[in-house]
Design a protein around this motif. Structure first.
Motif, PDB file in Angstrom:
ATOM      1  N   UNK A  98     -37.019 -90.120 -29.166  1.00 45.24           N
ATOM      2  CA  UNK A  98     -36.136 -89.677 -30.057  1.00 45.24           C
ATOM      3  C   UNK A  98     -37.045 -88.835 -30.833  1.00 45.24           C
ATOM      4  N   UNK A  99     -38.093 -89.409 -31.524  1.00 44.50           N
ATOM      5  CA  UNK A  99     -39.028 -88.367 -32.344  1.00 44.50           C
ATOM      6  C   UNK A  99     -39.323 -86.981 -31.558  1.00 44.50           C
ATOM      7  N   UNK A 153     -38.779 -81.202 -30.681  1.00 41.39           N
ATOM      8  CA  UNK A 153     -38.637 -79.797 -29.907  1.00 41.39           C
ATOM      9  C   UNK A 153     -37.311 -79.227 -30.206  1.00 41.39           C
ATOM     10  N   UNK A 154     -36.725 -79.609 -30.979  1.00 40.34           N
ATOM     11  CA  UNK A 154     -35.347 -79.067 -31.597  1.00 40.34           C
ATOM     12  C   UNK A 154     -34.113 -79.492 -30.523  1.00 40.34           C
ATOM     13  N   UNK A 155     -34.234 -80.583 -29.587  1.00 40.42           N
ATOM     14  CA  UNK A 155     -33.330 -80.790 -28.621  1.00 40.42           C
ATOM     15  C   UNK A 155     -31.999 -80.988 -29.474  1.00 40.42           C
ATOM     16  N   UNK A 185     -47.691 -82.664 -29.258  1.00 48.76           N
ATOM     17  CA  UNK A 185     -46.889 -81.778 -28.963  1.00 48.76           C
ATOM     18  C   UNK A 185     -46.888 -80.355 -29.570  1.00 48.76           C
ATOM     19  N   UNK A 186     -47.283 -80.476 -30.702  1.00 47.53           N
ATOM     20  CA  UNK A 186     -47.430 -79.073 -31.456  1.00 47.53           C
ATOM     21  C   UNK A 186     -49.093 -78.751 -31.591  1.00 47.53           C
ATOM     22  N   UNK A 187     -49.699 -79.345 -30.880  1.00 47.13           N
ATOM     23  CA  UNK A 187     -51.247 -78.985 -30.726  1.00 47.13           C
ATOM     24  C   UNK A 187     -51.950 -78.949 -32.105  1.00 47.13           C
ATOM     25  N   UNK A 188     -51.758 -79.793 -32.967  1.00 51.71           N
ATOM     26  CA  UNK A 188     -52.297 -79.847 -34.088  1.00 51.71           C
ATOM     27  C   UNK A 188     -53.522 -80.962 -34.305  1.00 51.71           C
TER      28      UNK A 188
END
Length: 228
Positions: free
Chosen positions: A154-155, A160-162, A108-111
């Motif tokens: 959940x992770x 995403x800071x939901x 998700x963070x493109x790492x």
């Protein structure tokens, strides 16, 4: 005085020390960071001790150790917290669970670094050579168990800071996780959000060895540890 911890199943030293061990100059380092890679002879003894133990166990030294050695105090803090999150022997998360969380949130963070290195560790701990690849492409279509799917839902919400709601906890409880497990899932997602961004900052590059680790059943890599 050094403090002992565990990294990928190996006892390691993570405390501070003032002395240095002398080494002959290393070969020129590969292009793994946009920041300078310290020479071994200039590093504190406790950091060298940690690096030697990891390299002896795994057969190579992951580039994250070399890159973060640019700031010794932060290096110690990083690996101390890493050990607490990824190698603890309590709670409902297996080592494979922890690595899968890192893979899902890091994509998700493109790492690049964390996706490549932790998908390798997931293959080893889970004995599933293709699941991490599926999660990298789209975890919602991956062959996950209901438990793994709720865990990654959940992770990713934390990543995403939901807004975290009571429904998140109810969903976790329905598949066997308790509130302490929820904390572990969230802490791993949060820690690697920082790690991902440091990797972006430094342009950290994964070791070539990670790409093939755990892909073949006959691969008896040294990086395998004691999973739950």
């Amino acid at each position: 005085m050094s403090q002992r911890g565990v990294l990928n199943g190996t006892p390691v030293a993570v405390g501070a020390a003032a002395t240095s061990r002398q080494f002959s100059s290393d070969a020129p380092p590969q292009n793994i960071s946009r920041y300078p890679i310290p020479n071994k002879k200039d590093l504190p003894f406790d950091m060298l001790e940690l690096m030697e133990e990891v390299e002896t166990k795994g057969g190579f030294l992951p580039n994250v150790f070399k890159v973060l050695a640019h700031r010794p105090a932060e290096f110690r803090a990083f690996f101390s917290y890493y050990n607490e999150l990824m190698n603890k022997e309590t709670g409902g998360l297996t080592k494979a669970d922890r690595e899968l969380i890192v893979v899902a949130t890091s994509i998700h963070n493109q790492c690049l670094y964390c996706v490549v290195s932790h998908s390798a560790l997931h293959r080893i701990y889970s004995k599933k050579p293709t699941l991490a690849d599926q999660v990298i492409v789209n975890y919602e279509n991956a062959e996950l168990s209901p438990r793994e799917r709720v865990m990654l839902d959940f992770a990713l919400a934390v990543c995403r800071s939901d807004t975290v709601t009571d429904q998140h906890f109810l969903s976790l409880e329905e598949v066997g996780f308790d509130r302490e497990d929820a904390w572990d899932i969230a802490a791993i997602a949060a820690f690697f959000a920082m790690s991902n961004r440091l990797a972006h900052l430094t342009d950290m590059r994964p070791n070539a060895e990670f790409y093939n680790m755990g892909r073949m059943p006959r691969d008896k890599t040294k990086w395998e540890g004691e999973g739950k």
